[in-house]
Design a protein around this motif. Structure first.
Motif, short mmCIF file in Angstrom:
data_model
loop_
_atom_site.label_atom_id
_atom_site.label_comp_id
_atom_site.label_asym_id
_atom_site.label_seq_id
_atom_site.Cartn_x
_atom_site.Cartn_y
_atom_site.Cartn_z
N VAL A 187 38.27 10.71 57.50
CA VAL A 187 39.08 10.93 56.29
C VAL A 187 40.38 10.14 56.37
O VAL A 187 40.82 9.53 55.38
CB VAL A 187 39.36 12.43 56.10
CG1 VAL A 187 40.29 12.65 54.90
CG2 VAL A 187 38.06 13.20 55.91
N ASP A 188 40.99 10.11 57.55
CA ASP A 188 42.25 9.37 57.71
C ASP A 188 42.04 7.87 57.58
O ASP A 188 42.98 7.13 57.26
CB ASP A 188 42.87 9.68 59.08
CG ASP A 188 43.34 11.12 59.18
OD1 ASP A 188 43.46 11.78 58.12
OD2 ASP A 188 43.58 11.59 60.32
N ALA A 191 41.56 7.37 53.51
CA ALA A 191 42.72 7.66 52.67
C ALA A 191 43.61 6.45 52.38
O ALA A 191 44.03 6.25 51.23
CB ALA A 191 43.54 8.79 53.29
N ARG A 195 44.89 5.40 48.58
CA ARG A 195 46.25 5.81 48.22
C ARG A 195 46.85 4.94 47.11
O ARG A 195 47.44 5.48 46.16
CB ARG A 195 47.13 5.79 49.45
CG ARG A 195 48.51 6.42 49.25
CD ARG A 195 49.37 6.24 50.48
NE ARG A 195 48.72 6.79 51.66
CZ ARG A 195 48.53 6.13 52.80
NH1 ARG A 195 48.96 4.88 52.91
NH2 ARG A 195 47.92 6.71 53.81
N ARG A 234 43.27 17.27 53.44
CA ARG A 234 43.52 16.18 54.38
C ARG A 234 43.95 14.91 53.64
O ARG A 234 44.87 14.20 54.07
CB ARG A 234 42.25 15.91 55.18
CG ARG A 234 42.45 14.95 56.37
CD ARG A 234 43.08 15.67 57.53
NE ARG A 234 43.39 14.75 58.64
CZ ARG A 234 43.87 15.15 59.81
NH1 ARG A 234 44.07 16.45 60.05
NH2 ARG A 234 44.16 14.27 60.76
N LEU A 235 43.30 14.61 52.53
CA LEU A 235 43.66 13.43 51.74
C LEU A 235 45.08 13.57 51.19
O LEU A 235 45.85 12.60 51.18
CB LEU A 235 42.67 13.23 50.60
CG LEU A 235 41.24 12.80 50.99
CD1 LEU A 235 40.33 12.83 49.78
CD2 LEU A 235 41.25 11.41 51.61
N ASP A 238 47.49 12.85 53.74
CA ASP A 238 47.55 11.42 54.05
C ASP A 238 48.25 10.62 52.96
O ASP A 238 48.23 9.38 52.97
CB ASP A 238 46.14 10.85 54.26
CG ASP A 238 45.55 11.29 55.60
OD1 ASP A 238 46.33 11.60 56.51
OD2 ASP A 238 44.31 11.32 55.71
N ILE A 240 47.88 10.88 49.39
CA ILE A 240 47.30 10.74 48.05
C ILE A 240 47.86 11.85 47.17
O ILE A 240 47.85 13.03 47.55
CB ILE A 240 45.77 10.80 48.10
CG1 ILE A 240 45.24 9.62 48.92
CG2 ILE A 240 45.17 10.78 46.69
CD1 ILE A 240 43.73 9.59 49.06
N LEU A 245 43.61 14.62 42.79
CA LEU A 245 42.53 15.19 43.60
C LEU A 245 41.90 16.42 42.95
O LEU A 245 42.60 17.24 42.36
CB LEU A 245 43.07 15.57 44.98
CG LEU A 245 43.61 14.41 45.84
CD1 LEU A 245 44.40 14.95 47.02
CD2 LEU A 245 42.46 13.52 46.31
N ILE A 273 33.17 11.71 48.47
CA ILE A 273 34.50 11.35 47.96
C ILE A 273 34.27 10.32 46.86
O ILE A 273 33.83 9.20 47.13
CB ILE A 273 35.39 10.78 49.08
CG1 ILE A 273 35.53 11.82 50.20
CG2 ILE A 273 36.75 10.39 48.53
CD1 ILE A 273 36.27 11.29 51.42
#
Length: 297
Positions: A187-188, A191, A195, A234-235, A238, A240, A245, A273
């Protein structure tokens, strides 16, 4: 006698004015004048600018490059003008039969407009698919550096670019919605590429059809929604924006692979996603066919 004659005169020698019983006619005439002016103004406002209609007719003729149908201020159709026909224009009104030439001109104009709209939609869809392909390639390169390329798959559907993360025991523990370290890295890695984009991001949780038998979640509905929410958090962490979302859980109701497939149980257990398309709904339906034109590999 002299006294009788003197009664009809004033002392200064002038006759008295008689009372005017028809003064209301003046007011009535003024009212009629005002009403007439009002109706003249209303009539003038109802007249369509013929010059603008002529400009519209010429523009349509140039756009279609063929004989077209123009409309005059009274709502009548004039066929044959744009194509330079020697025949006189035919007036067409609602409820009256059209001659063959006028029908054909109207059919050509409608067909040309449909082709122009479809062509514009295909161009927009192809342009967005190209942008999605660039995002995909950047994501693939970043994931490869994290040795996670085999955990993520890509496709384009009418929603946009779909990044599918297979939620095996490396990403989520069984019947759990807490990202494991490997899942966090995936996920990291995704992102930073999402972004700076203007698109909305939808996260969908999916499970396979095996029932939940242990853990904090009573069914696959809660489990799939919790996993989607975990990825969304998590997003957001990071960088976003939260307003971009959304999180949704589908349990096992939208399998990606039929359960006759040997890998269905594994591949249907996933988080998607979705980088959402910004095109109008009718144009978004063209995305899968436009994506099919991309080179594979």
């Amino acid at each position: 006698m002299s006294q009788a004659r003197g009664r009809g005169r004033r002392r200064d020698g002038h006759e008295e004015e008689h009372e005017n019983h028809e003064r209301w006619l003046v007011t009535y005439a003024d009212m009629l004048t005002v009403l007439m002016a009002l109706f003249i103004v209303l009539f003038a406002m109802s007249q369509v600018d013929q010059t603008k209609f002529e400009k519209l007719r010429a523009s349509l003729a140039m756009a279609f490059g063929q004989e077209s149908v123009a409309f005059d201020a009274q709502g009548k159709a004039l066929a044959g003008e744009a194509g330079g026909s020697d025949t006189s224009p035919a007036d067409v009104t609602v409820g009256q039969p059209q001659d063959a030439k006028t029908k054909e001109a109207a059919k050509q104009a409608v067909a040309a407009a449909e082709r122009a709209r479809a062509s514009a939609g295909q161009r927009d869809a192809k342009r967005e698919v190209d942008e999605f392909d660039k995002i995909k390639k950047r994501l693939q390169a970043s994931l490869a550096r994290q040795d996670a390329a085999n955990k993520v798959r890509f496709r384009i559907d009418e929603r946009g670019l779909v990044v599918t993360v297979v939620t095996d025991s490396v990403v989520f523990a069984n019947n759990q919605a807490v990202l494991l370290p490997a899942g966090q890295r995936i996920v990291d890695t995704i992102a930073p590429e999402l972004r700076p984009l203007p698109n909305g991001v939808e996260v969908d949780g999916h499970t396979n059809r095996l029932p939940v038998v242990s853990g904090p979640y009573p069914s696959n509905w809660e489990l799939s929604t919790a996993r989607a929410s975990t990825v969304v958090r998590r997003l957001a962490g990071d960088g976003i924006a939260a307003r971009r979302l959304t999180a949704t859980g589908y349990a096992d109701q939208k399998p990606l692979h039929p359960y006759g497939d040997d890998q269905a149980m594994e591949l249907n257990r996933r988080v998607e996603i979705v980088v959402k398309s910004r095109l109008p709904a009718e144009t978004r339906t063209l995305l899968p066919s436009a994506a099919g034109q991309l080179p594979t590999g």
